[in-house]
Design a protein around this motif. Structure first.
Motif, mmCIF file in Angstrom:
data_model
loop_
_atom_site.group_PDB
_atom_site.id
_atom_site.type_symbol
_atom_site.label_atom_id
_atom_site.label_comp_id
_atom_site.label_asym_id
_atom_site.label_seq_id
_atom_site.Cartn_x
_atom_site.Cartn_y
_atom_site.Cartn_z
ATOM 1 N N PRO A 135 0.818 -1.224 0.000
ATOM 2 C CA PRO A 135 0.000 0.000 0.000
ATOM 3 C C PRO A 135 0.845 1.265 0.000
ATOM 4 O O PRO A 135 0.473 2.267 -0.605
ATOM 5 C CB PRO A 135 -0.827 -0.139 1.281
ATOM 6 N N SER A 136 1.983 1.230 0.682
ATOM 7 C CA SER A 136 2.853 2.410 0.726
ATOM 8 C C SER A 136 3.413 2.745 -0.652
ATOM 9 O O SER A 136 3.647 3.930 -0.958
ATOM 10 C CB SER A 136 3.995 2.191 1.712
ATOM 11 N N GLU A 137 3.645 1.727 -1.490
ATOM 12 C CA GLU A 137 4.147 1.979 -2.844
ATOM 13 C C GLU A 137 3.075 2.632 -3.710
ATOM 14 O O GLU A 137 3.344 3.596 -4.441
ATOM 15 C CB GLU A 137 4.623 0.664 -3.473
ATOM 16 N N LEU A 138 1.850 2.144 -3.607
ATOM 17 C CA LEU A 138 0.750 2.755 -4.351
ATOM 18 C C LEU A 138 0.512 4.180 -3.872
ATOM 19 O O LEU A 138 0.266 5.092 -4.670
ATOM 20 C CB LEU A 138 -0.514 1.919 -4.212
ATOM 21 N N SER A 177 0.865 10.082 -4.597
ATOM 22 C CA SER A 177 1.211 11.359 -3.986
ATOM 23 C C SER A 177 2.263 12.136 -4.768
ATOM 24 O O SER A 177 2.727 13.184 -4.301
ATOM 25 C CB SER A 177 1.702 11.137 -2.557
ATOM 26 N N GLY A 178 2.655 11.622 -5.942
ATOM 27 C CA GLY A 178 3.635 12.323 -6.755
ATOM 28 C C GLY A 178 5.061 11.897 -6.528
ATOM 29 O O GLY A 178 5.987 12.547 -7.031
ATOM 30 N N VAL A 200 9.595 5.634 -5.909
ATOM 31 C CA VAL A 200 9.075 4.267 -5.844
ATOM 32 C C VAL A 200 9.742 3.398 -6.905
ATOM 33 O O VAL A 200 10.178 2.269 -6.623
ATOM 34 C CB VAL A 200 7.547 4.263 -6.027
ATOM 35 N N LEU A 201 9.856 3.916 -8.121
ATOM 36 C CA LEU A 201 10.412 3.130 -9.220
ATOM 37 C C LEU A 201 11.916 2.935 -9.100
ATOM 38 O O LEU A 201 12.470 2.030 -9.733
ATOM 39 C CB LEU A 201 10.083 3.789 -10.557
ATOM 40 N N ARG A 214 4.165 13.699 -14.311
ATOM 41 C CA ARG A 214 3.341 12.995 -13.323
ATOM 42 C C ARG A 214 2.817 11.688 -13.898
ATOM 43 O O ARG A 214 2.275 11.658 -15.009
ATOM 44 C CB ARG A 214 2.152 13.875 -12.910
ATOM 45 N N MET A 215 3.009 10.601 -13.179
ATOM 46 C CA MET A 215 2.364 9.336 -13.510
ATOM 47 C C MET A 215 1.534 8.921 -12.303
ATOM 48 O O MET A 215 1.754 9.370 -11.186
ATOM 49 C CB MET A 215 3.359 8.252 -13.890
ATOM 50 N N ASP A 216 0.554 8.053 -12.544
ATOM 51 C CA ASP A 216 -0.316 7.646 -11.448
ATOM 52 C C ASP A 216 -0.769 6.212 -11.674
ATOM 53 O O ASP A 216 -0.490 5.601 -12.711
ATOM 54 C CB ASP A 216 -1.516 8.588 -11.330
#
Length: 327
Positions: A148-151, A156-157, A162-163, A206-208
């Motif tokens: 969940p923290s990665e999502l 959150s930008g 993350v990647l 921005r990616m989401d």
């Protein structure tokens, strides 16, 4: 606001068994995409004929079709690059030959791009199914053990951070703006196309992520790239496997990304560029660790204490790998 136009980049290679269902699911979207670009990698079956026949059943409402045929085959990443280059719409949806899009998928994604002009790339979860579309009882994100923290980080930008730890973006679930290609092309041979597009999108804009499954992602014997949760035994086997060349290959990938980001100038925030320099340094550290397990313990644990494994790898899972790998 007007809806952006959509192209589908569909790559095929001997996909006759599943193509009709996939193309049908694409045509059934409301509204359907504006065009489908098929790039075929030396198929020896009737893949292209199946695409044409499926589109013909939709008559005037069918998307426009462009067909590119490769002799010899280009391979997965170059094949997708060719299809993507031929797409003319504002949005480009990556499409595998053996999956099925859920009803309403395209409308959901297009609405997100329409309402968020800054959005460059959007991906989602997927339902894992077998070759006959029977659910396997899990999703792609569950198989990848997405936290969940990665999502939340992506939402959150903080997608670039993350990647830097690991890729979470699967091409079959991905749609991106064509404008991303000015920075992303050409695709380097060291990277898979979807991972590369995600990294460039995260660094330049921005990616989401949409956490719900929007496609059925088939898992079968002919998958070129599949997904399943590794067993504990497989994780342990990986942890003690020979180091081989994988760390050197990861270092090269990190260097290639750094070079591209540096070439983009002000498109890339200085914080992202510095973070990638630090990622390269960490990956070089891992690559140059001594062959002796005993000698590795002190530098690896020091790096872990400084938070480098948590920031640039999968935390203690990667620490254990560097402590236990042979050779």
């Amino acid at each position: 606001m007007n809806s952006p136009s959509v192209s589908v980049a569909l790559c095929t290679r001997n996909g006759a068994r599943y193509l009709a269902a996939q193309v049908e699911s694409v045509c059934a979207q409301v509204p359907p995409p504006d065009e489908i670009v098929v790039s075929d990698d030396e198929s020896r079956d009737d893949s292209i004929a199946i695409v044409r026949a499926t589109l013909a059943r939709h008559g005037a409402t069918a998307p426009a079709l462009t067909v590119l045929e490769n002799r010899p085959a280009l391979g997965v990443t170059r094949n997708f690059e060719q299809a993507i280059r031929a797409c003319r719409s504002e949005l480009i949806a990556l499409c595998d030959q053996d999956d099925v899009w859920h009803a309403g998928r395209l409308a959901r994604i297009v609405d997100a791009f329409r309402s968020r002009p800054e959005l460059l790339l959007l991906h989602s979860d997927a339902r894992l199914v077998d070759g006959e579309l029977a659910p396997l009882g899990s999703t792609l994100f569950e198989a990848l053990e997405v936290k969940p923290s990665e999502l939340a980080g992506i939402a959150s930008g903080q997608a670039f951070a993350v990647l830097q730890r690991r890729n979470l973006v699967t091409g079959a679930t991905t749609v991106f703006r064509r404008s991303l290609l000015s920075a992303a092309l050409p695709f380097p041979p060291e990277w898979v196309h979807d991972e590369w597009l995600a990294a460039i999108a995260a660094a330049t804009g921005r990616m989401d992520v949409l956490p719900e499954p929007l496609i059925d992602y088939r898992q079968h014997a002919s998958n070129q790239i599949g997904a399943r949760r590794p067993t504990l035994r497989e994780k342990l086997a990986k942890a003690i496997a020979p180091r081989g060349t994988k760390h050197a290959e990861r270092l090269r990938r990190a260097e290639v990304l750094l070079d591209r980001l540096a070439s983009l100038g002000p498109q890339v925030p200085s914080a992202c560029l510095q973070a990638q320099r630090e990622k390269v340094a960490h990956q070089r550290f891992r690559t140059e660790l001594p062959a002796s397990r005993l000698i590795r313990w002190v530098p690896v644990l020091l790096a872990a204490a400084r938070g480098r494994y948590e920031r640039f790898d999968r935390g203690w899972q990667s620490v254990a790998q560097d402590l236990l790998e042979s050779g």
